[in-house]
Design a protein around this motif. Sequence first.
Motif, PDB file in Angstrom:
ATOM      1  N   LEU A 110      -4.116   0.552  -3.828  1.00  0.00           N
ATOM      2  CA  LEU A 110      -3.854  -1.102  -4.619  1.00  0.00           C
ATOM      3  C   LEU A 110      -2.149  -0.494  -4.152  1.00  0.00           C
ATOM      4  N   CYS A 111      -2.153   0.411  -4.912  1.00  0.00           N
ATOM      5  CA  CYS A 111       0.112   0.400  -5.548  1.00  0.00           C
ATOM      6  C   CYS A 111       0.080   1.044  -4.338  1.00  0.00           C
ATOM      7  N   ILE A 112      -0.195   2.015  -2.907  1.00  0.00           N
ATOM      8  CA  ILE A 112      -0.044   2.218  -1.741  1.00  0.00           C
ATOM      9  C   ILE A 112      -0.352   1.246  -1.291  1.00  0.00           C
ATOM     10  N   ASP A 113      -0.621   0.646  -0.943  1.00  0.00           N
ATOM     11  CA  ASP A 113      -0.647  -1.020  -0.544  1.00  0.00           C
ATOM     12  C   ASP A 113       1.234  -1.527  -0.776  1.00  0.00           C
ATOM     13  N   HIS A 131       2.747   7.619   4.292  1.00  0.00           N
ATOM     14  CA  HIS A 131       1.188   7.793   5.553  1.00  0.00           C
ATOM     15  C   HIS A 131       0.735   8.662   5.169  1.00  0.00           C
ATOM     16  N   ILE A 132       1.140   9.990   4.281  1.00  0.00           N
ATOM     17  CA  ILE A 132       0.048  10.983   4.172  1.00  0.00           C
ATOM     18  C   ILE A 132      -0.922  10.517   2.579  1.00  0.00           C
ATOM     19  N   LEU A 133      -0.177   9.464   2.598  1.00  0.00           N
ATOM     20  CA  LEU A 133      -0.327   8.983   1.237  1.00  0.00           C
ATOM     21  C   LEU A 133      -2.482   7.817   0.992  1.00  0.00           C
ATOM     22  N   GLU A 134      -1.471   7.608   3.255  1.00  0.00           N
ATOM     23  CA  GLU A 134      -2.706   6.424   2.781  1.00  0.00           C
ATOM     24  C   GLU A 134      -3.654   7.386   4.493  1.00  0.00           C
ATOM     25  N   SER A 135      -3.538   8.172   4.230  1.00  0.00           N
ATOM     26  CA  SER A 135      -4.469   9.115   5.582  1.00  0.00           C
ATOM     27  C   SER A 135      -5.684  10.235   4.042  1.00  0.00           C
ATOM     28  N   GLU A 136      -4.836  10.091   3.112  1.00  0.00           N
ATOM     29  CA  GLU A 136      -5.849  10.784   1.735  1.00  0.00           C
ATOM     30  C   GLU A 136      -7.074  10.078   1.728  1.00  0.00           C
TER      31      GLU A 136
END
Length: 142
Positions: free
Chosen positions: A82-85, A116-121
Amino acid sequence: MVTLITLRVYLKGKIANLKKCNILSYGYNSMGTDDKAGVHAEADALNKLKSNPNKKNPIPINILVIRVTKMNVLQNSKPCALCIDKLKKIPIRKGYKLNNIFYSETPDKIIQTKLHILESEEKHYSRFWRERILANSKTKCK
């Protein structure tokens, strides 16, 4: 957990030098209740961040998320799903461009990454949301 939004973060090994950073905002975790989620430090810092009046020229920023024990030992503070969003949406809306995300990890490391790396993990969720998702899945199975 503490989050700082800065123009620059200087890393030397596992130490972040904050003396030259120009801190724009900061945030802390706040506890929720049984039926209301708490606020993570990242969201608190983003909510406190003042809007850039010139949104046509986004200001590049970095975010530093740190979690320490009572004995001042670094712990994992990787942003949840949720924080990544929120990291993806709020800076743009307020006239900023998120460059780097720094977060603490055990044992005593600071990780530098990009959104983008956090989103892909693989994503993780806070206990409140894990329990909420589990409760919803049990309700749907009935």
